[in-house]
Motif scaffolding. Structure first.
Motif, PDB file in Angstrom:
ATOM      1  N   ARG A 113      18.326 -12.800  12.400  1.00  0.00           N
ATOM      2  CA  ARG A 113      18.816 -14.053  12.235  1.00  0.00           C
ATOM      3  C   ARG A 113      18.879 -14.727  12.628  1.00  0.00           C
ATOM      4  NH1 ARG A 113      24.618 -11.242  11.447  1.00  0.00           N
ATOM      5  NH2 ARG A 113      25.601 -13.238  10.323  1.00  0.00           N
ATOM      6  N   GLY A 114      18.529 -15.080  14.064  1.00  0.00           N
ATOM      7  CA  GLY A 114      18.633 -16.346  14.629  1.00  0.00           C
ATOM      8  C   GLY A 114      17.720 -17.348  13.746  1.00  0.00           C
ATOM      9  N   GLU A 115      16.037 -16.695  13.925  1.00  0.00           N
ATOM     10  CA  GLU A 115      15.263 -17.090  12.999  1.00  0.00           C
ATOM     11  C   GLU A 115      15.258 -17.909  11.442  1.00  0.00           C
ATOM     12  OE1 GLU A 115      10.878 -16.287  13.743  1.00  0.00           O
ATOM     13  OE2 GLU A 115      11.946 -15.031  15.937  1.00  0.00           O
ATOM     14  N   TRP A 147      13.065 -17.205  -2.000  1.00  0.00           N
ATOM     15  CA  TRP A 147      11.115 -17.232  -1.977  1.00  0.00           C
ATOM     16  C   TRP A 147      10.212 -18.178  -0.777  1.00  0.00           C
ATOM     17  CZ3 TRP A 147       8.219 -21.800  -2.105  1.00  0.00           C
ATOM     18  CH2 TRP A 147       8.321 -23.215  -2.345  1.00  0.00           C
ATOM     19  N   GLU A 148      11.432 -19.261  -0.704  1.00  0.00           N
ATOM     20  CA  GLU A 148      10.469 -20.225   0.311  1.00  0.00           C
ATOM     21  C   GLU A 148      10.516 -19.170   1.838  1.00  0.00           C
ATOM     22  OE1 GLU A 148      11.648 -24.958  -0.471  1.00  0.00           O
ATOM     23  OE2 GLU A 148      13.129 -23.239  -0.503  1.00  0.00           O
ATOM     24  N   LEU A 149      11.721 -18.654   1.731  1.00  0.00           N
ATOM     25  CA  LEU A 149      11.959 -17.788   2.836  1.00  0.00           C
ATOM     26  C   LEU A 149      11.246 -16.558   3.065  1.00  0.00           C
ATOM     27  CD1 LEU A 149      16.084 -18.022   3.337  1.00  0.00           C
ATOM     28  CD2 LEU A 149      14.557 -19.584   4.979  1.00  0.00           C
ATOM     29  N   ALA A 150      10.953 -15.602   1.986  1.00  0.00           N
ATOM     30  CA  ALA A 150       9.636 -15.038   2.542  1.00  0.00           C
ATOM     31  C   ALA A 150       8.499 -15.272   2.954  1.00  0.00           C
ATOM     32  CB  ALA A 150      10.423 -14.473   0.550  1.00  0.00           C
ATOM     33  N   ASP A 151       8.287 -16.654   2.204  1.00  0.00           N
ATOM     34  CA  ASP A 151       6.619 -17.169   2.587  1.00  0.00           C
ATOM     35  C   ASP A 151       6.673 -17.270   4.174  1.00  0.00           C
ATOM     36  OD1 ASP A 151       4.334 -17.956   1.925  1.00  0.00           O
ATOM     37  OD2 ASP A 151       4.617 -19.523   1.755  1.00  0.00           O
ATOM     38  N   TYR A 152       7.801 -17.668   4.203  1.00  0.00           N
ATOM     39  CA  TYR A 152       7.827 -17.906   5.841  1.00  0.00           C
ATOM     40  C   TYR A 152       8.078 -16.893   6.514  1.00  0.00           C
ATOM     41  CZ  TYR A 152       9.722 -19.916  10.367  1.00  0.00           C
ATOM     42  OH  TYR A 152       9.902 -20.134  11.672  1.00  0.00           O
ATOM     43  N   PHE A 153       8.873 -16.108   6.557  1.00  0.00           N
ATOM     44  CA  PHE A 153       8.359 -15.254   7.060  1.00  0.00           C
ATOM     45  C   PHE A 153       7.786 -13.811   6.739  1.00  0.00           C
ATOM     46  CE2 PHE A 153      12.819 -16.577   7.612  1.00  0.00           C
ATOM     47  CZ  PHE A 153      13.108 -16.214   9.551  1.00  0.00           C
ATOM     48  N   VAL A 181      17.033 -22.193   7.851  1.00  0.00           N
ATOM     49  CA  VAL A 181      17.722 -23.035   6.608  1.00  0.00           C
ATOM     50  C   VAL A 181      17.931 -24.347   7.134  1.00  0.00           C
ATOM     51  CG1 VAL A 181      19.819 -21.868   5.335  1.00  0.00           C
ATOM     52  CG2 VAL A 181      18.720 -20.303   5.819  1.00  0.00           C
ATOM     53  N   ARG A 182      18.720 -24.226   8.351  1.00  0.00           N
ATOM     54  CA  ARG A 182      18.715 -25.295   8.716  1.00  0.00           C
ATOM     55  C   ARG A 182      17.464 -26.474   8.432  1.00  0.00           C
ATOM     56  NH1 ARG A 182      21.387 -22.219  13.196  1.00  0.00           N
ATOM     57  NH2 ARG A 182      19.349 -22.969  14.619  1.00  0.00           N
ATOM     58  N   ARG A 183      16.152 -26.122   8.943  1.00  0.00           N
ATOM     59  CA  ARG A 183      15.619 -26.846   7.841  1.00  0.00           C
ATOM     60  C   ARG A 183      15.457 -26.692   7.440  1.00  0.00           C
ATOM     61  NH1 ARG A 183      12.628 -23.055  12.345  1.00  0.00           N
ATOM     62  NH2 ARG A 183      10.924 -22.852  10.823  1.00  0.00           N
ATOM     63  N   GLY A 184      15.799 -26.457   6.184  1.00  0.00           N
ATOM     64  CA  GLY A 184      15.503 -26.792   4.269  1.00  0.00           C
ATOM     65  C   GLY A 184      15.251 -25.741   4.234  1.00  0.00           C
ATOM     66  N   TYR A 217      14.500  -5.565   9.144  1.00  0.00           N
ATOM     67  CA  TYR A 217      15.131  -6.274   8.916  1.00  0.00           C
ATOM     68  C   TYR A 217      15.227  -7.625  10.929  1.00  0.00           C
ATOM     69  CZ  TYR A 217      17.050  -4.272   4.581  1.00  0.00           C
ATOM     70  OH  TYR A 217      17.362  -4.314   3.723  1.00  0.00           O
ATOM     71  N   ARG A 218      16.113  -6.912  11.782  1.00  0.00           N
ATOM     72  CA  ARG A 218      15.916  -7.528  12.836  1.00  0.00           C
ATOM     73  C   ARG A 218      14.697  -7.678  13.616  1.00  0.00           C
ATOM     74  NH1 ARG A 218      19.960  -3.420  13.772  1.00  0.00           N
ATOM     75  NH2 ARG A 218      18.857  -1.843  14.381  1.00  0.00           N
ATOM     76  N   ARG A 219      13.401  -7.275  12.885  1.00  0.00           N
ATOM     77  CA  ARG A 219      12.466  -7.327  13.665  1.00  0.00           C
ATOM     78  C   ARG A 219      11.231  -8.402  12.715  1.00  0.00           C
ATOM     79  NH1 ARG A 219      15.357  -4.271  16.157  1.00  0.00           N
ATOM     80  NH2 ARG A 219      14.708  -3.058  17.246  1.00  0.00           N
ATOM     81  N   LEU A 220      11.839  -7.842  11.247  1.00  0.00           N
ATOM     82  CA  LEU A 220      10.959  -9.538  10.958  1.00  0.00           C
ATOM     83  C   LEU A 220      11.478 -10.664   9.958  1.00  0.00           C
ATOM     84  CD1 LEU A 220       9.283  -6.802   8.121  1.00  0.00           C
ATOM     85  CD2 LEU A 220       8.261  -7.594  10.678  1.00  0.00           C
TER      86      LEU A 220
END
Length: 130
Positions: free
Chosen positions: A92-94, A107-113, A99-102, A86-89
């Motif tokens: 937390r900061g990213e 599913w959006e976050l999964a795609d982003y990461f 989330v702050r960027r919307g 979790y910490r690598r992929l």
């Protein structure tokens, strides 16, 4: 973090990563510095990335157990490997920045990461708990 970067971590830590056909598991790691990945059980590059990160987590944290280990021991060792991944992929900061960027939908976050959504949800639960 990309799959290539994970392979680089393995190489820098003298952990051999091989593709190996196995009947029941997608991957396994050994304290001797070896990870076996079963490509036939990995359905996407994102799943391969998560799988390799988890197994690297076992190697980097020394969280190995024997096949006959008690369930509570196995659970603790698996959780250690998961936390490393979790910490690598999904740092937390990213995650907070995204989330702050919307990007608020899992599913959006999964795609982003570039991770499977179930992994992203577990990472979010991990950060929310602590």
């Amino acid at each position: 973090m990309t799959l290539t970067e994970l392979y680089r971590i393995a190489e820098e830590n003298h952990i051999e990563v091989d593709e190996f056909p196995m009947r029941r598991v997608a991957a396994v790691s050994f304290p001797e510095g070896w990870i076996a990945l079963n490509p036939a059980k990995l359905s996407s590059p994102a799943e391969a990335k998560v799988c390799l990160a988890h197994e690297l987590g076992h190697c980097q944290t020394g969280s190995f157990y024997s096949a006959g280990a008690a369930c509570d021991v196995r659970g603790k060792k698996e959780a250690m490997a998961d936390r490393w991944a979790y910490r690598r992929l999904v740092p937390r900061g990213e995650l907070e920045s995204a989330v702050r960027r919307g990007l608020t939908e899992p599913w959006e976050l999964a795609d982003y990461f570039d991770v499977p959504e179930p992994f992203l949800r577990r990472a979010m639960e991990y950060y929310a708990a602590g």
